[in-house]
Structure formats: C-alpha cells, structure tokens
Motif scaffolding. Structure first.
Motif, PDB file in Angstrom:
ATOM      1  N   THR A 107       0.817  -1.216   0.000  1.00  0.00           N
ATOM      2  CA  THR A 107       0.000   0.000   0.000  1.00  0.00           C
ATOM      3  C   THR A 107       0.851   1.266   0.000  1.00  0.00           C
ATOM      4  O   THR A 107       0.610   2.156  -0.817  1.00  0.00           O
ATOM      5  CB  THR A 107      -0.971  -0.032   1.201  1.00  0.00           C
ATOM      6  OG1 THR A 107      -1.753  -1.215   1.125  1.00  0.00           O
ATOM      7  CG2 THR A 107      -1.878   1.185   1.192  1.00  0.00           C
ATOM      8  N   PRO A 108       1.866   1.403   0.877  1.00  0.00           N
ATOM      9  CA  PRO A 108       2.684   2.617   0.802  1.00  0.00           C
ATOM     10  C   PRO A 108       3.465   2.732  -0.514  1.00  0.00           C
ATOM     11  O   PRO A 108       3.601   3.824  -1.071  1.00  0.00           O
ATOM     12  CB  PRO A 108       3.646   2.496   1.986  1.00  0.00           C
ATOM     13  CG  PRO A 108       3.069   1.488   2.881  1.00  0.00           C
ATOM     14  CD  PRO A 108       2.214   0.609   2.043  1.00  0.00           C
ATOM     15  N   MET A 109       3.944   1.598  -1.022  1.00  0.00           N
ATOM     16  CA  MET A 109       4.695   1.648  -2.291  1.00  0.00           C
ATOM     17  C   MET A 109       3.775   2.042  -3.445  1.00  0.00           C
ATOM     18  O   MET A 109       4.181   2.781  -4.341  1.00  0.00           O
ATOM     19  CB  MET A 109       5.338   0.293  -2.572  1.00  0.00           C
ATOM     20  CG  MET A 109       6.412  -0.054  -1.588  1.00  0.00           C
ATOM     21  SD  MET A 109       7.682   1.188  -1.583  1.00  0.00           S
ATOM     22  CE  MET A 109       9.008   0.270  -2.242  1.00  0.00           C
ATOM     23  N   ARG A 110       2.539   1.564  -3.426  1.00  0.00           N
ATOM     24  CA  ARG A 110       1.566   1.932  -4.453  1.00  0.00           C
ATOM     25  C   ARG A 110       1.245   3.428  -4.374  1.00  0.00           C
ATOM     26  O   ARG A 110       1.125   4.111  -5.384  1.00  0.00           O
ATOM     27  CB  ARG A 110       0.298   1.102  -4.284  1.00  0.00           C
ATOM     28  CG  ARG A 110      -0.563   1.056  -5.509  1.00  0.00           C
ATOM     29  CD  ARG A 110      -1.714   0.055  -5.372  1.00  0.00           C
ATOM     30  NE  ARG A 110      -1.248  -1.300  -5.093  1.00  0.00           N
ATOM     31  CZ  ARG A 110      -1.452  -1.948  -3.942  1.00  0.00           C
ATOM     32  NH1 ARG A 110      -2.132  -1.388  -2.983  1.00  0.00           N
ATOM     33  NH2 ARG A 110      -0.992  -3.166  -3.778  1.00  0.00           N
ATOM     34  N   SER A 111       1.149   3.951  -3.155  1.00  0.00           N
ATOM     35  CA  SER A 111       0.880   5.381  -2.965  1.00  0.00           C
ATOM     36  C   SER A 111       2.046   6.216  -3.485  1.00  0.00           C
ATOM     37  O   SER A 111       1.839   7.241  -4.145  1.00  0.00           O
ATOM     38  CB  SER A 111       0.643   5.668  -1.485  1.00  0.00           C
ATOM     39  OG  SER A 111       0.526   7.038  -1.256  1.00  0.00           O
TER      40      SER A 111
END
Length: 147
Positions: free
Chosen positions: A99-103
């Motif tokens: 999730t943080p990498m996608r953001s």
C-alpha cells in the motif's frame, strides 16, 4: 445329528451369533459403523489439513495464497513440513509494504504527468526561478522525441 438341542445349550443364542438363515446382523451393524467412522475420520483429517488456510482466510492475511499453496503441496507430497510452514505463516502478520509503495508510485506518476511548463504549487514555487521553467520545457520534449 438328530436335530434335538442339547439340554445344557441356551434356548436363545446371543445376538452376535448368526442365525440359521445366514443373516449376520452384527456384521452388518459393524460394517455400517466402520464406514461411518472412516467418513468421520476423513472429515476430521480434511478439517485439520485446511486449518492454516482457514486461519489465514478468516483474518484476511496478505499471505493467504502462499498458505493455500503450502497446504496443497503438503497434501500431495505428504511432507508435513509444508503444513507446519503454512500454519506458522498463517499465524504471523506480515507488514503491508504494497500500500505505501503503491501510494508512492501513484504520487510519482502524477508528478511525471504534470505539464512541463507549470510551476509547482507550495513552498517550492517561491524558491524556483521563474525564467528557468520555460527554457527547460523544449529540451525535455526533444529528449522524449528521440527516445
């Protein structure tokens, strides 16, 4: 044989002795019990075997697919280490890095899609020279055309 019963013999034989007609009631009852027990043990085995997968699915773990594959491997190879590994993997919580990498990737994509001549909004806009942004736009377009 004369067909008469011996005086010491019981007049009613016990239930486990088959009758004269060949019907063995005790064998039929034990056969039904054996089949029911086999089905019950098989159901217990399947429930125990799918325990890691059910644990990972119930808590919505990220590693659910890995646990499911380890369960299948242990089922087909009869290697218990895969089942134990799946059980341990179902019990631990892996951190969510996706999730943080996608953001971050979405934010970088929005920055890259911004118009080349536009000045950034915010505190960076005050420190950037105004004349520089127009001059660098054609140079980046030239690089992109040749690439």
């Amino acid at each position: 044989m004369n067909g008469q019963m011996h005086p010491a013999a019981p007049h009613h034989p016990p239930f486990f002795v088959p009758g004269a007609d060949g019907a063995d009631t005790f064998m039929v009852v034990m056969g039904i019990f054996l089949v029911a027990t086999i089905f019950w043990v098989g159901t217990l085995y399947w429930k125990l075997h799918s325990l890691p997968e059910r644990m990972a699915h119930k808590t919505h773990k990220l590693q659910f697919e890995i646990v499911a594959v380890l369960g299948l491997i242990s089922l087909f190879t009869h290697e218990h280490i895969f089942w134990v590994a799946g059980l341990l993997l179902a019990m631990i919580d892996l951190p969510d890095f996706g999730t943080p990498m996608r953001s971050i990737a979405d934010s970088v994509g929005r920055i890259a899609d911004a118009t080349p001549g536009a000045r950034p909004a915010g505190p960076e806009a005050d420190s950037a020279p105004a004349g520089n942004s127009g001059a660098s736009a054609p140079a980046t377009e030239e690089v992109h055309r040749h690439a």
